[in-house]
Motif scaffolding. Structure first.
Motif, PDB file in Angstrom:
ATOM      1  N   GLY A 233       1.057  -1.322   0.143  1.00  0.00           N
ATOM      2  CA  GLY A 233      -0.280   0.109  -0.301  1.00  0.00           C
ATOM      3  C   GLY A 233       1.231   1.580   0.047  1.00  0.00           C
ATOM      4  N   GLY A 234       2.110   0.709  -0.664  1.00  0.00           N
ATOM      5  CA  GLY A 234       2.533   1.664  -1.298  1.00  0.00           C
ATOM      6  C   GLY A 234       3.891   2.530   0.736  1.00  0.00           C
ATOM      7  N   GLY A 235       3.420   1.740   1.259  1.00  0.00           N
ATOM      8  CA  GLY A 235       4.921   1.543   2.473  1.00  0.00           C
ATOM      9  C   GLY A 235       5.430   1.003   2.261  1.00  0.00           C
ATOM     10  N   PRO A 236       6.171   0.794   3.399  1.00  0.00           N
ATOM     11  CA  PRO A 236       6.724   1.247   4.565  1.00  0.00           C
ATOM     12  C   PRO A 236       7.239   3.114   4.640  1.00  0.00           C
ATOM     13  N   ILE A 237       6.337   3.603   5.399  1.00  0.00           N
ATOM     14  CA  ILE A 237       7.131   5.452   5.334  1.00  0.00           C
ATOM     15  C   ILE A 237       6.710   5.255   3.617  1.00  0.00           C
ATOM     16  N   ASN A 238       6.656   5.327   2.363  1.00  0.00           N
ATOM     17  CA  ASN A 238       6.506   5.966   1.045  1.00  0.00           C
ATOM     18  C   ASN A 238       7.547   5.156   0.563  1.00  0.00           C
ATOM     19  N   ALA A 239       7.824   3.679   1.347  1.00  0.00           N
ATOM     20  CA  ALA A 239       9.436   3.554   0.881  1.00  0.00           C
ATOM     21  C   ALA A 239       8.467   2.538  -0.715  1.00  0.00           C
ATOM     22  N   THR A 240       7.321   1.556  -0.929  1.00  0.00           N
ATOM     23  CA  THR A 240       7.755   1.421  -1.903  1.00  0.00           C
ATOM     24  C   THR A 240       5.769   2.576  -3.111  1.00  0.00           C
TER      25      THR A 240
END
Length: 292
Positions: A233-240
């Motif tokens: 879902g794009g996490g962790p902390i915008n890492a993906t």
């Protein structure tokens, strides 16, 4: 009618595809370009704001982070996929041309991407995943494949590499079959080793096919979305938080369709430029077979 020749028949065959292209590609693209110049949230009519959305991109740290994350994913995915696919294609070409083997190689590509992502997500789960249970059995520490910001993107890249590698290998395999056997026979008579033959004959003659494969895989890699949406879902902390996921989040979670359309337009120009450079640098219109 004689002057027209085969034109009416050609138009009849082309027309369905042209209508589909105009309805599902051209019109949405033009509509998106228009929306990129507006402020639009679905609930109210679009309000024209000019280039405001494009100016906002310059200071959008989330966009530049998403672009960096996407570039990291593309480099890992393309690097691994290309090397392994070439190796797999060469092995199939030199050892076996069985239809059964080709079918088995293609199987992962026939499974829906969401299903593949879910299966790997469960297999690599920190608590219940079979991979971490195997690491426990070997006396090694468990690994948070999708939960570690340093490992999440490489993990997603390898999952998608596993799914697409068979399709890419078959494209390269088709290119290998176009190389005349006489070229390899001449190399064998000259005493060339397998390694030298691969670097001096196989790879140069594969250049047009490899250029096509790289363009398709690079564009496809920039479009990664479903694997990220299902797993991290794009996490962790915008890492993906890849660029496609960021655009989706802006449009369908924050209802900022104007800005999302502007990002989509920028991404379109970026991908078109990358594809053009790849085709120019790889000289796809030329073939080394002419001089072989």
């Amino acid at each position: 009618m004689r002057r027209l020749g085969d034109l009416p028949v050609a138009v009849m065959f082309v027309l369905p595809a042209a209508v589909g292209f105009a309805a599902f590609y051209l019109w949405p693209a033009l509509r998106g370009l228009y929306l990129s110049l507006t402020k639009y949230n679905v609930l109210t009519p679009p309000r024209f704001v000019g280039l405001e959305n494009y100016e906002r991109i310059l200071g959008d740290h989330l966009f530049w982070n998403a672009l960096k994350v996407t570039a990291e994913y593309v480099m890992i995915n393309i690097g691994a996929q290309t090397v392994i696919s070439v190796l797999l294609a060469v092995l199939m070409h030199r050892l076996t041309r069985s239809l059964v083997v080709r079918g088995v190689v293609l199987l992962p590509f026939l499974v829906a991407n969401v299903v593949v992502a879910l299966v790997w997500f469960w297999m690599l789960d920190y608590q219940l995943g079979v991979v971490n249970h195997a690491l426990d059995w070997l006396g090694l520490d468990r690994v948070a494949f999708f939960g570690d910001s340093a490992l999440a993107i490489p993990t997603i890249a390898m999952v998608n590499t596993w799914r697409h590698i068979g399709y890419t290998a078959l494209l390269i395999f088709a290119g290998l079959q176009m190389i005349p056997r006489s070229v390899y026979e001449a190399a064998a008579l000259d005493g060339a080793s397998e390694w030298r033959t691969f670097w001096r004959i196989t790879l140069p003659l594969l250049r047009p096919v490899m250029a096509l494969v790289l363009v398709l895989t690079v564009i496809g890699s920039f479009q990664v979305f479903d694997t990220v949406a299902v797993t991290t879902g794009g996490g962790p902390i915008n890492a993906t938080r890849v660029i496609y996921f960021y655009i989706y989040d802006l449009a369908f979670n924050r209802f900022n369709f104007g800005y999302a359309a502007a990002l989509s337009s920028v991404l379109f120009v970026l991908l078109a430029g990358i594809a053009y450079l790849q085709l120019r640098l790889s000289r796809t219109g030329e073939s080394d077979l002419k001089g072989a």
